[in-house]
Design a protein around this motif. Structure first.
Motif, short mmCIF file in Angstrom:
data_model
loop_
_atom_site.label_atom_id
_atom_site.label_comp_id
_atom_site.label_asym_id
_atom_site.label_seq_id
_atom_site.Cartn_x
_atom_site.Cartn_y
_atom_site.Cartn_z
N LEU A 125 38.11 43.02 29.29
CA LEU A 125 37.12 42.85 30.34
C LEU A 125 37.59 43.63 31.57
CD1 LEU A 125 34.61 41.45 31.56
CD2 LEU A 125 36.13 39.59 32.30
N GLY A 126 36.75 44.52 32.04
CA GLY A 126 37.04 45.25 33.27
C GLY A 126 36.35 44.57 34.44
N VAL A 127 37.12 44.08 35.39
CA VAL A 127 36.58 43.36 36.54
C VAL A 127 36.68 44.27 37.77
CG1 VAL A 127 36.77 41.32 38.00
CG2 VAL A 127 37.25 41.15 35.56
N ILE A 128 35.55 44.64 38.32
CA ILE A 128 35.53 45.45 39.54
C ILE A 128 35.36 44.50 40.72
CG2 ILE A 128 34.31 47.25 40.81
CD1 ILE A 128 33.45 48.46 38.16
N GLY A 129 36.46 44.26 41.42
CA GLY A 129 36.46 43.31 42.52
C GLY A 129 37.05 41.99 42.09
N ALA A 130 38.31 41.74 42.49
CA ALA A 130 39.00 40.52 42.07
C ALA A 130 39.25 39.59 43.25
CB ALA A 130 40.33 40.87 41.39
N LEU A 135 47.01 35.88 38.45
CA LEU A 135 45.75 35.78 37.72
C LEU A 135 45.92 36.10 36.23
CD1 LEU A 135 43.29 37.56 40.21
CD2 LEU A 135 43.35 35.11 39.67
N GLY A 136 47.03 36.72 35.89
CA GLY A 136 47.26 37.10 34.50
C GLY A 136 46.49 38.34 34.09
N VAL A 137 46.28 39.27 35.07
CA VAL A 137 45.51 40.48 34.79
C VAL A 137 46.34 41.71 35.09
CG1 VAL A 137 43.41 39.23 35.40
CG2 VAL A 137 44.50 40.70 37.11
N GLU A 138 45.87 42.84 34.59
CA GLU A 138 46.51 44.12 34.87
C GLU A 138 45.74 44.84 35.96
OE1 GLU A 138 47.53 48.40 32.65
OE2 GLU A 138 46.52 46.78 31.55
N LYS A 139 46.43 45.25 37.00
CA LYS A 139 45.79 46.00 38.07
C LYS A 139 45.71 47.46 37.68
CE LYS A 139 46.13 47.20 42.95
NZ LYS A 139 46.89 47.08 44.21
N VAL A 140 44.50 48.04 37.72
CA VAL A 140 44.30 49.43 37.28
C VAL A 140 43.44 50.17 38.29
CG1 VAL A 140 44.51 48.82 34.84
CG2 VAL A 140 42.25 48.86 35.93
N MET A 183 40.63 36.95 26.46
CA MET A 183 40.33 38.35 26.71
C MET A 183 41.48 39.02 27.45
SD MET A 183 36.30 38.25 27.86
CE MET A 183 36.01 39.98 27.42
N LYS A 184 41.60 40.32 27.27
CA LYS A 184 42.51 41.11 28.08
C LYS A 184 41.72 41.52 29.33
CE LYS A 184 44.42 43.03 23.82
NZ LYS A 184 44.50 44.24 22.97
N VAL A 185 42.31 41.37 30.48
CA VAL A 185 41.58 41.64 31.72
C VAL A 185 42.27 42.74 32.51
CG1 VAL A 185 40.68 40.67 33.86
CG2 VAL A 185 40.81 39.24 31.82
N ALA A 186 41.48 43.78 32.83
CA ALA A 186 41.94 44.86 33.70
C ALA A 186 41.10 44.80 34.96
CB ALA A 186 41.77 46.21 33.01
N ALA A 187 41.75 44.74 36.12
CA ALA A 187 41.03 44.56 37.38
C ALA A 187 41.22 45.76 38.29
CB ALA A 187 41.50 43.29 38.09
N TYR A 188 40.09 46.23 38.85
CA TYR A 188 40.15 47.28 39.86
C TYR A 188 39.74 46.67 41.20
CZ TYR A 188 38.61 51.02 42.92
OH TYR A 188 38.43 51.83 44.02
N ASP A 189 40.68 46.68 42.13
CA ASP A 189 40.42 46.17 43.48
C ASP A 189 41.51 46.72 44.39
OD1 ASP A 189 40.27 44.69 45.86
OD2 ASP A 189 39.45 42.94 44.82
N PRO A 190 41.16 47.62 45.32
CA PRO A 190 42.17 48.22 46.20
C PRO A 190 42.97 47.19 46.99
CG PRO A 190 40.08 49.39 46.40
CD PRO A 190 39.81 48.16 45.59
#
Length: 530
Positions: free
Chosen positions: A146-151, A184-189, A167-174
């Motif tokens: 799951l790609g989350v734009i804005g965490a 959160l248990g996510v990968e920052k990308v 789910m595997k979660v990849a998060a994009y948030d500057p």
């Protein structure tokens, strides 16, 4: 006299009762927001306006509301409020961003399941008496990325729930820190990596110039083939026409949208396409969320009108009730310092520097800045307040800077204000004594100890005998009583100042008599809101 609040949209009776219980004079007219002319005719009576989405708070409405101090939006979106116009008129705009976080996050997860398993279409088909098991082949979410734009608040909840689903979660948030990502248990990308890897993309960012069309035609082309797109945040984040083409080509396998670029959405390029789930902006539409945001906005508005506490304001720093009580004297000091230099400056301002030293440096400096800037700006615009002052300063091109310093000198804490014009620089410093009263402690680098009064007189002169006598005699002969008299000088025979606290403002003729003595470089009457 009790503050008056108008509730012009549908809020729960419990929320309305909160106003009453807090001593607020509240008018509950839940259909008034749809009647622009009637609302315009009555809004001038009220200190506060509580709304949902039906009421439009326009510049015209704000112009008709001279007493309005706060607009409270029960919910997160404030597109129906002209925030710039509100700021210029000194009206605080509040929302309730946390009351519907869980509800909106749950809706995003529900839409993700709906589009992964084609539930709406399968439901319609079965209701029609068909039994099309092979037609509605879905995909599992467990193990997918799951790609989350804005965490942020809502996005963070979605991340946690998705991790719980396996789910595997990849998060994009500057603004997402590595520590927060780990929690959160996510990968920052970065965004490009998210687009390339995600099986499902969900958006949870506000609509800004930076996020508008963040999923543009170009970015949609960078996504993984077979991706599914979910948007429960804001319309305009996704190019709907480009997404429709990607759905038709098969590059995007499905989409679920709760928000649209134009709302109410009676038409969209996404409507009618297979495996596209659409809902009419239901993210916050649960009984619990509607009640929560209504109760929150009633509490927030009551707190501000009764105690000065500011919570979840979009155009003013937040100040808790405890902070408001602790900072009260310092807010007055900041205002007085600003008023001093504002009244002494008759040239266009270039910059305002606010220096916080010692204990005050640990306080809510944004709020103190607003008070200081308001003090400066009121000299030429009496209607300015803490909300509108930063806007006025920005419009005039005044540069604002803030400096924190560790404790230095004899005071536990103090504030120093430095104002610059093209011709000169002026500085004044103040503190709060143990009695809670503001004091001026330095002017032009000269140390003093002066209590602040409503009417004051400031003079500068060359240090020489006779100044005290001249001031006392001239004022006394003209019936002006001196409550407090403070002197200071840079060095013997150099620059000297006097700051007098008077019972009333001296007449212009009295000031002229002082000026004609030839002893004073400057004779300036000052007024302060004490």
């Amino acid at each position: 006299m009790a503050p008056k609040v108008l509730v012009s949209d549908k809020l729960s009776e419990t929320a309305v009762q909160i106003f009453r219980d807090r001593g607020i004079d509240v008018t509950f007219d839940p259909t008034l927001g749809k009647d622009k002319d009637k609302l315009l005719s009555v809004i001038g009576e009220y200190d506060g306006l509580a709304i949902r989405s039906a009421t439009k708070v326009t510049e015209k409405l704000l112009e008709a509301a001279p007493n309005l101090k706060v607009v409270g939006r029960a919910g997160i979106g404030t597109d129906n409020v002209d925030k710039e116009a509100a700021s210029r008129r000194g009206v605080i705009v509040m929302n309730t961003p946390y009351g519907n976080m869980i509800t909106t996050a749950e809706h995003a997860i529900a839409l993700m399941f709906a589009v992964a398993r084609q539930i709406p279409e399968a439901n319609a088909s079965t209701h029609a008496g068909k039994w099309e098991k092979s037609r509605f082949m879905g995909v599992e979410l467990t193990g997918k990325t799951l790609g989350v734009i804005g965490a942020g608040n809502i996005g963070g909840i979605v991340c946690q729930k998705a991790v719980g689903l396996g789910m595997k979660v990849a998060a994009y948030d500057p603004f997402l820190s590595e520590e927060r990502a780990t929690k959160l248990g996510v990968e920052k990308v970065e965004l490009d990596a998210l687009l390339a890897r995600a099986d499902v993309i969900t958006l949870h960012v506000p609509l800004t110039d930076q996020t508008r069309n963040i999923l543009s035609a170009e970015n949609l082309a960078r996504t993984k083939k077979g991706v599914r797109i979910v948007n429960c945040a804001r319309g305009g984040l996704v190019d709907e026409a480009a997404l429709a083409e990607a759905l038709k080509s098969g590059h995007v396998a499905g989409a679920a949208f709760d928000v649209f670029a134009e709302e109410p959405a009676t038409a969209s390029p996404l409507f009618g396409l297979p495996n596209v789930v659409v809902t009419p902006h239901l993210g916050a539409a649960t009984t619990e969320a509607q009640e929560n945001v209504a109760l929150q906005v009633a509490e927030q508005m009551s707190d501000y009108l009764l105690t000065g506490a500011v919570t979840n304001a979009l155009n003013m720093p937040s100040v808790t009730a405890e902070e408001a009580k602790l900072m009260g004297p310092w807010v007055k000091v900041a205002e007085h310092l600003g008023a001093f230099v504002g009244q002494m400056t008759d040239e266009p301002l270039k910059s305002i520097e606010i220096v916080y030293n010692g204990s005050v440096a640990a306080m809510n400096l944004e709020a103190l800045n607003c008070s200081a800037i308001a003090g400066v700006m009121k000299a030429t615009n009496p209607d300015v307040n803490m909300v509108s002052a930063p806007v006025v300063a920005r419009e005039r091109g005044v540069e604002i800077s803030t400096t924190r310093q560790d404790k230095s000198g004899v005071f536990d804490g103090y504030i120093k204000l430095v104002v610059k014009t093209a011709q000169r620089e002026r500085s004044v410093a103040g503190t709060v004594f143990s009695d809670g009263k503001p004091r001026f402690i330095q002017i032009k680098g000269i140390n003093i100890d002066a209590e602040v009064g409503a009417h004051m007189l400031y003079t500068t002169n060359h240090d020489e005998p006779g100044i005290i006598g001249t001031l006392g005699q001239t004022l006394g002969e003209n019936g002006v009583n001196i409550a407090n008299f403070t002197l200071g000088r840079s060095d013997r025979g150099r620059d000297a100042i006097a700051l007098l606290y008077l019972d009333e403002q001296p007449a212009v003729t009295v000031l002229d008599k002082l000026r004609t003595t030839g002893l004073f470089k400057n004779v300036a009457p000052l007024r302060f809101n004490v």
